[in-house]
Design an enzyme around this catalytic site. Structure first.
Site, PDB file in Angstrom:
ATOM      1  CE  LYS A 117      -0.419  -0.283   5.025  1.00  0.00           C
ATOM      2  NZ  LYS A 117      -1.142  -0.971   6.091  1.00  0.00           N
TER       3      LYS A 117
ATOM      4  NE  ARG B  92      -7.024   0.029  10.318  1.00  0.00           N
ATOM      5  CZ  ARG B  92      -5.750  -0.118   9.950  1.00  0.00           C
ATOM      6  NH1 ARG B  92      -4.908   0.901   9.978  1.00  0.00           N
ATOM      7  NH2 ARG B  92      -5.310  -1.292   9.537  1.00  0.00           N
TER       8      ARG B  92
ATOM      9  CE1 TYR C 168      12.725  31.912   3.927  1.00  0.00           C
ATOM     10  CE2 TYR C 168      12.907  29.522   3.847  1.00  0.00           C
ATOM     11  CZ  TYR C 168      12.669  30.728   3.212  1.00  0.00           C
ATOM     12  OH  TYR C 168      12.389  30.749   1.876  1.00  0.00           O
TER      13      TYR C 168
ATOM     14  CB  CYS D  32      14.578  25.747   2.922  1.00  0.00           C
ATOM     15  SG  CYS D  32      15.805  26.787   3.695  1.00  0.00           S
ATOM     16  CG  MET D  33       9.256  23.646  -0.294  1.00  0.00           C
ATOM     17  SD  MET D  33       8.212  24.630  -1.383  1.00  0.00           S
ATOM     18  CE  MET D  33       7.309  25.635  -0.237  1.00  0.00           C
ATOM     19  CG  ASP D  34      12.570  23.855  -2.836  1.00  0.00           C
ATOM     20  OD1 ASP D  34      11.642  23.037  -2.846  1.00  0.00           O
ATOM     21  OD2 ASP D  34      12.429  25.064  -3.080  1.00  0.00           O
TER      22      ASP D  34
HETATM   23  C1  LIG Z   1      -0.377  -1.982   6.760  1.00  0.00           C
HETATM   24  C2  LIG Z   1      -1.016  -3.244   7.089  1.00  0.00           C
HETATM   25  C3  LIG Z   1      -0.242  -4.408   7.210  1.00  0.00           C
HETATM   26  C4  LIG Z   1       1.261  -4.415   7.177  1.00  0.00           C
HETATM   27  O1  LIG Z   1       1.753  -4.044   8.442  1.00  0.00           O
HETATM   28  P1  LIG Z   1       3.312  -4.067   8.741  1.00  0.00           P
HETATM   29  O2  LIG Z   1       3.396  -3.725  10.178  1.00  0.00           O
HETATM   30  O3  LIG Z   1       3.921  -3.022   7.880  1.00  0.00           O
HETATM   31  O4  LIG Z   1       3.788  -5.417   8.408  1.00  0.00           O
HETATM   32  C5  LIG Z   1      -0.913  -5.611   7.401  1.00  0.00           C
HETATM   33  N1  LIG Z   1      -2.257  -5.648   7.479  1.00  0.00           N
HETATM   34  C6  LIG Z   1      -3.028  -4.539   7.396  1.00  0.00           C
HETATM   35  C7  LIG Z   1      -4.505  -4.668   7.499  1.00  0.00           C
HETATM   36  C8  LIG Z   1      -2.439  -3.310   7.213  1.00  0.00           C
HETATM   37  O5  LIG Z   1      -3.199  -2.215   7.145  1.00  0.00           O
END
Ligand SMILES: *Cc1c(COP(=O)(O)O)cnc(C)c1O
Length: 370
Positions: free
Chosen positions: A34, A129, A249, A295-297
């Protein structure tokens, strides 16, 4: 590379980490890619984990799953997060599996044409969750989806304290076991372990483990994994300042004597957040302080001795671990790597060879006509 700020990703080491974890848990591996593989580039990391024998890729959203399909990934892909019931036809058409995460979702999806939708039932065992919270609501959702023609491929839960609290993990596991037994269905995929649980939690019910952060060598319990990623920039200018001159800055840093200050092209827009002020980075054998505000960059860094133009600056890597950086910033390694922005060039090592990819926006602009 036009702007010499880059993240190195060694795909060979990622593949090794998958093999090692697979050996330790003895189960199938679901690689959690992800958020663009935690910022490391999902299509590249996918190649490595698949070569190392991962059986499935998990992502967080429909967009991420479609990007993998667009890049040619044809295997099992699971969305761990929430999806809009409106997108069911897209999921079916692209053979994307998805989490059934609430009674309302199951109700809405089963009222549509969802024949063939590949579903993993999500059980909330203590994370609070997403997921079904009681065995009764889980069964009701399961039956609705099954009767509507969904393919009931899996069941899973997520541990909230696998890195800190074994008792909580045990309690969550017991809840999960009771849910799996309550449904009493021959699911092909039963999974509960994240990276940390994968290496220490040996349970008899699950048949796959979900690896995210341990792909990058970061693990609370397993110290034999390798670190595949490092973040670098380069010294583009140095200057000698005198006692009393200020840096950056807000003039928050004042030289205490004659000092050598380097300017380096990395800033908060690259993911080097402002909280890094005062931390140290590695340059030519020295640990050097980031002086003045980020800074930003760009960022200014105090050196003990002058270095030539082009000298590499390690933000994290062989000399500064991501764990140490996270501790100093009062955060977790996940956040540090996910925040490295698309502006930072990625370089990959794959089968021992180095491949450089220009930053995402440059590639996009080359493909777009005004
Ligand atoms: C992100 C996530 C993982 C992976 O977790 P890690 O601690 O990075 O191994 C596994 N299952 C779900 C549902 C997640 O959201």
């Amino acid at each position: 590379m036009y702007r010499t700020t880059w993240m190195e990703v060694n795909l060979d080491k990622i593949a090794d980490n998958v093999r090692k974890c697979r050996e330790i848990c003895g189960k199938r591996i679901i690689a959690v890619l992800k958020a663009d593989a935690y910022g490391c580039g999902d299509s590249h990391v996918a190649k490595a984990v698949l070569e190392a024998g991962a059986s499935m890729i998990a992502v967080s959203s429909v967009d991420e799953a479609l990007m993998l399909r667009n890049e040619g990934y044809d295997g099992e892909v699971l969305i761990l997060g929430m999806t809009d019931p409106e997108d069911v036809p897209l999921l079916v058409e692209n053979r994307i599996s998805t989490a059934a995460y609430s009674p309302e979702w199951a109700e809405a999806v089963s009222a549509k044409n969802c024949r063939g939708l590949k579903v993993h039932m999500k059980v909330d065992t203590g994370m609070s969750r997403i997921g079904f919270r009681t065995n009764e609501s889980l069964k009701e959702g399961f039956l609705k989806l099954k009767e509507a023609g969904c393919s009931m491929d899996g069941i899973f839960t997520h541990f909230c304290c696998a890195d800190t609290d074994m008792e909580m993990t045990d309690r969550q596991y017991e809840r999960f076991r009771s849910a799996v037994e309550y449904l009493d269905y021959p699911f092909e995929w039963i999974h509960c372990d994240n990276s940390d649980a994968t290496v220490f939690f040996k349970d008899p019910i699950s048949n796959a483990c979900r690896l995210g952060i341990s792909l990058y060598g970061i693990s609370t319990y397993e110290k034999s994994l390798e670190y595949p990623i490092a973040l670098y920039s380069t010294v583009m200018m140095t200057k000698h300042v005198s006692k009393g001159e200020t840096i950056g800055y807000g003039a928050t840093y004042t030289a205490e004597g004659d000092e050598i200050i380097a300017t380096v092209p990395i800033g908060y827009a690259d993911g080097l957040v402002r909280a890094n002020q005062g931390r140290k980075v590695y340059i030519d054998g020295m640990l050097c302080e980031i002086t003045g505000r980020v800074c930003m960059d760009q960022v200014m860094i105090r050196l003990d001795h002058d270095v030539p133009f082009g000298t590499p600056v390690e933000i994290f890597g062989p000399h500064i671990s991501i764990e140490k950086m996270a501790e100093e910033l009062h955060t977790i390694p996940y956040e540090i790597i996910c925040l490295i922005s698309g502006r930072v060039t990625r370089t990959y090592i794959w089968h021992g060879e180095k491949v450089t990819e220009e930053n995402a926006r440059l590639l996009k602009s080359e493909a777009t006509e005004l």
